[in-house]
Design an enzyme around this catalytic site. Structure first.
Site, PDB file in Angstrom:
ATOM      1  N   GLN A   1     -37.499   5.802   7.835  1.00 31.63           N
ATOM      2  CA  GLN A   1     -37.027   6.860   8.740  1.00 31.63           C
ATOM      3  C   GLN A   1     -37.704   8.188   8.421  1.00 31.63           C
ATOM      4  OE1 GLN A   1     -32.760   6.576   8.422  1.00 31.63           O
ATOM      5  NE2 GLN A   1     -32.665   4.880   9.872  1.00 31.63           N
TER       6      GLN A   1
ATOM      7  N   ASP B   1     -31.284  -3.797   4.547  1.00 29.75           N
ATOM      8  CA  ASP B   1     -30.173  -3.924   5.501  1.00 29.75           C
ATOM      9  C   ASP B   1     -29.464  -5.275   5.373  1.00 29.75           C
ATOM     10  OD1 ASP B   1     -30.706  -1.402   6.452  1.00 29.75           O
ATOM     11  OD2 ASP B   1     -31.693  -2.072   8.290  1.00 29.75           O
TER      12      ASP B   1
ATOM     13  N   ARG C   1     -22.292   1.216   1.323  1.00 30.28           N
ATOM     14  CA  ARG C   1     -22.345  -0.248   1.399  1.00 30.28           C
ATOM     15  C   ARG C   1     -22.258  -0.923   0.041  1.00 30.28           C
ATOM     16  NH1 ARG C   1     -26.818  -1.220   6.077  1.00 30.28           N
ATOM     17  NH2 ARG C   1     -25.360  -0.822   7.774  1.00 30.28           N
TER      18      ARG C   1
HETATM   19  C1  S3P Z   1     -34.796   1.998   9.744  1.00 30.86           C
HETATM   20  C2  S3P Z   1     -35.191   2.102   8.443  1.00 30.86           C
HETATM   21  C3  S3P Z   1     -34.368   1.683   7.316  1.00 30.86           C
HETATM   22  C4  S3P Z   1     -33.169   0.848   7.735  1.00 30.86           C
HETATM   23  C5  S3P Z   1     -32.503   1.366   8.956  1.00 30.86           C
HETATM   24  C6  S3P Z   1     -33.470   1.458  10.122  1.00 30.86           C
HETATM   25  C7  S3P Z   1     -35.726   2.432  10.801  1.00 30.86           C
HETATM   26  O1  S3P Z   1     -33.930   2.821   6.625  1.00 30.86           O
HETATM   27  O2  S3P Z   1     -32.245   0.753   6.662  1.00 30.86           O
HETATM   28  O3  S3P Z   1     -31.443   0.492   9.326  1.00 30.86           O
HETATM   29  O4  S3P Z   1     -35.525   2.074  11.983  1.00 30.86           O
HETATM   30  O5  S3P Z   1     -36.690   3.134  10.467  1.00 30.86           O
HETATM   31  P1  S3P Z   1     -34.882   3.591   5.580  1.00 30.86           P
HETATM   32  O6  S3P Z   1     -35.183   4.917   6.157  1.00 30.86           O
HETATM   33  O7  S3P Z   1     -34.059   3.667   4.328  1.00 30.86           O
HETATM   34  O8  S3P Z   1     -36.142   2.785   5.417  1.00 30.86           O
END
Ligand code: S3P
Length: 451
Positions: free
Chosen positions: A186, A338, A369
Site C-alpha cells: 500500500q 492476509d 488480527r
Molecule cells: C494490499 C496490500 C497488503 C494487504 C492488503 C491489501 C494492497 O497490505 O494486507 O489487504 O491492495 O496493496 P500491505 O500494505 O501491508 O502490503
C-alpha cells in the site's frame, strides 16, 4: 466494516463426519480485491472509456468506486456483486477530476485510503476531505503521509496526519527517493502513484515480498517503471509524468479468498477445484506453507486467458493429508500476510509446534488480527500464544470446542472462524457475519454449497 453495528450472529453447523467429509466439488474463485482497486484507479486516471471485467463488488472496492464518482468519473455496471459482471468507467482523466463538495467515505478500506492519499496529494488543484469507519480510523496513515510530505504534499489529518480523517490539497509534487522499512504494497503503491505526477524519477526501496500488481499494471500500460532486487530489498523506480490510457482491465480470482476454501479442503478429504485463481508468487505464499505442512495441490495454469496481465490457474486441492507443524521466516510473511488467520486454523491440526514469524503488521490490519487469532484458537481449545511478533500454535488439536466468536467486524477473521466451525464438536456462532462483504460477499453461500 461500518461504524454502526448491526448485532447479528450466524450459526455454523459442523460437518457430521468432520475431517472425514469427502469433497468432490468445484467452486469459482471470487475476483481479486487488490487488482479491482487498482483497475478502477487506473481507469479513473485515464481519459475516456475503460472497462473493468470481473470486478470484485465487495464493500472495499465499492468504496473506491464511489470516491471516483464523487470526483466526476462515471462508473456503471453490474452492481449485483455477481462475479461475472463488467463495470464501465468513463473519466475526464486525472487532470479533469473535480473537488468533491462532501467528505469522501473510505469505509473499511486501507487500500483505498493509502493509495488515494498518494494519488490525490499529487493532483494539482484537487481538494478532498476524507474519513473511514471506526476500524480504518485507527489504522496508521503516517506511513504514507510522512514520505508524501517530503515530496511537497499538503496533508492535514488527526494526530498530525497519522490518522483519518484527513484533508488533502493536491499539489505539483517533486520526485523523491524513498526508503521504507516495511514490505508494504500500500505504501509502495501510494508513492509510485504520486511519482506518476512528478517530473523525473521517483523510487521506493523496501524489503522484498509485498504484492506487485501496481508495478505490473503500470508496466503493461507503458509507464517507465523499473524494479531491481538487491538482497532482501527491492527498489521500484517510476519516471513521470505519466498518464495511463483507457483500456480493458481483467480481474483474476483472489488467492486470499481462495485460501479459506483451500484450507477447508486440506482439512477434509476428497478434492476441491478452485477455478480462476491469480497465480502470483507475492500472493501465493500460503500454498507453499500448506505444502510444507504436507498438503497436496495441483496448480493447473490456464494458458487460454488473453488479456490477463498475470498468470491464472485452477487450484486443485487434495484433502486427507497428515499435516505437520511449520516454522516460517519473517521475510516470507508479506506473501501470506492476509492468510494468517486461516493458516493458523490449518496449523491447529498439524502435529508439533508451528511458529509463524514476523507478524507485527497484523496488529494494524482491519483489527488487531494477531490478538484475535489467538482469541479464536484459544476459545476453540487450542494451545496458542505469541512471542514478540511470532505466532505459535501447538497441534494437533484433539477436538475443536464449539465457540461463540466476535471477529471485531474483520472479514478475514469471520471467514477463518466459520471454516474452523466446520470441524467443531457442535454448532458455533460468529458475530457480524455481514462483514465478509468487504472481500467475499458470497462466502456463506459458497460454504453452504459444500454441505
Ligand atoms: C494490499 C496490500 C497488503 C494487504 C492488503 C491489501 C494492497 O497490505 O494486507 O489487504 O491492495 O496493496 P500491505 O500494505 O501491508 O502490503
Amino acid at each position: 466494516m461500518s461504524s454502526k453495528r448491526t448485532p447479528q450472529l450466524i450459526m455454523v453447523r459442523p460437518w457430521a463426519d468432520g475431517r472425514a467429509k469427502s469433497l468432490q466439488s468445484e467452486i469459482l474463485c471470487p475476483p481479486d480485491k487488490s487488482v479491482t482497486h487498482r483497475s478502477v484507479m487506473l481507469a479513473a486516471m485515464a481519459k475516456g472509456d475503460s472497462e473493468v471485467v470481473n470486478p470484485l463488488m465487495g464493500a472495499d472496492c465499492r468504496s473506491t468506486m464511489s470516491v471516483f464518482r464523487a470526483l466526476g468519473v462515471s462508473i456503471e455496471g453490474d452492481e449485483s456483486g455477481n462475479a461475472t459482471g463488467t463495470v464501465r468507467v468513463s473519466s475526464p482523466g486525472w487532470d479533469g477530476w473535480r473537488s468533491p463538495v462532501t467528505p469522501l467515505d473510505y469505509g473499511n478500506s486501507g487500500t483505498t485510503a493509502r493509495l488515494l492519499t498518494g494519488l490525490f496529494a499529487a493532483t494539482p488543484g484537487l481538494f478532498v476531505t476524507c474519513f473511514g469507519d471506526a476500524s480504518l480510523s485507527t489504522r496508521p496513515m503516517g506511513r504514507v503521509v510522512t514520505p508524501l510530505r517530503t515530496m511537497g504534499a499538503k496533508i492535514l489529518g488527526r494526530d498530525d496526519g497519522r490518522l483519518l480523517p484527513m484533508a488533502v490539497q493536491g499539489q505539483q509534487l517533486k520526485s523523491a527517493k524513498h526508503t521504507v522499512d516495511k514490505a508494504t504494497a500500500q505504501v509502495k503503491s501510494a508513492l509510485i502513484l504520486a511519482g506518476l505526477g512528478c517530473e523525473g524519477d521517483t523510487s521506493v526501496t523496501l524489503p522484498s515480498g509485498s504484492r506487485d500488481h501496481t508495478e505490473r499494471m503500470l508496466a503493461a500500460l507503458g509507464a517507465k517503471i523499473k524494479v531491481e532486487k538487491h538482497g532482501h530489498l527491492e527498489t521500484v523506480q517510476v519516471t513521470g509524468p505519466f498518464r495511463p490510457a483507457a483500456r480493458r482491465h481483467l480481474v483474476p480470482g483472489d488467492p486470499s479468498s481462495a485460501a479459506f476454501f483451500a484450507v477447508l479442503a486440506v482439512l477434509a478429504s476428497g478434492t476441491l477445484v478452485i477455478k480462476g485463481v491469480l497465480d502470483n508468487d507475492t500472493r501465493t505464499g500460503f500454498i507453499m506453507l500448506l505444502e510444507q505442512m504436507g498438503a497436496k495441490f495441483d496448480r493447473r495454469r490456464l494458458l487460454d486467458r488473453p488479456g490477463y496481465l498475470e498468470p491464472v490457474m485452477d487450484l486443485v486441492v487434495h484433502g486427507g493429508s497428515e499435516l505437520k507443524a511449520i516454522e516460517t521466516d519473517a521475510a516470507a510473511a508479506p506473501t501470506f500476510i492476509d492468510e494468517v488467520p486461516i493458516l493458523a486454523v490449518a496449523a491447529m491440526f498439524a502435529s508439533g509446534t508451528s511458529r509463524i514469524r514476523g507478524l507485527g503488521e497484523l496488529r494494524v490490519k482491519e483489527s488487531d488480527r494477531l490478538a484475535k487469532v489467538v482469541e479464536l484458537l484459544s476459545i476453540a481449545g487450542a494451545k496458542v500464544w505469541t512471542e514478540g511478533d511470532d505466532l505459535l500454535i501447538d497441534g494437533p488439536a484433539e477436538s475443536v470446542q464449539p465457540f461463540v466468536f466476535d471477529p471485531a467486524e474483520d472479514h478475514r477473521l469471520a471467514m477463518a472462524a466459520s471454516i474452523l466451525a466446520k470441524f467443531a464438536d457442535g454448532p458455533c456462532r460468529v458475530a457480524d457475519p455481514q462483514c465478509v462483504a468487504v472481500s467475499f460477499p458470497d462466502f456463506f453461500e459458497v460454504l453452504g454449497s459444500l454441505g
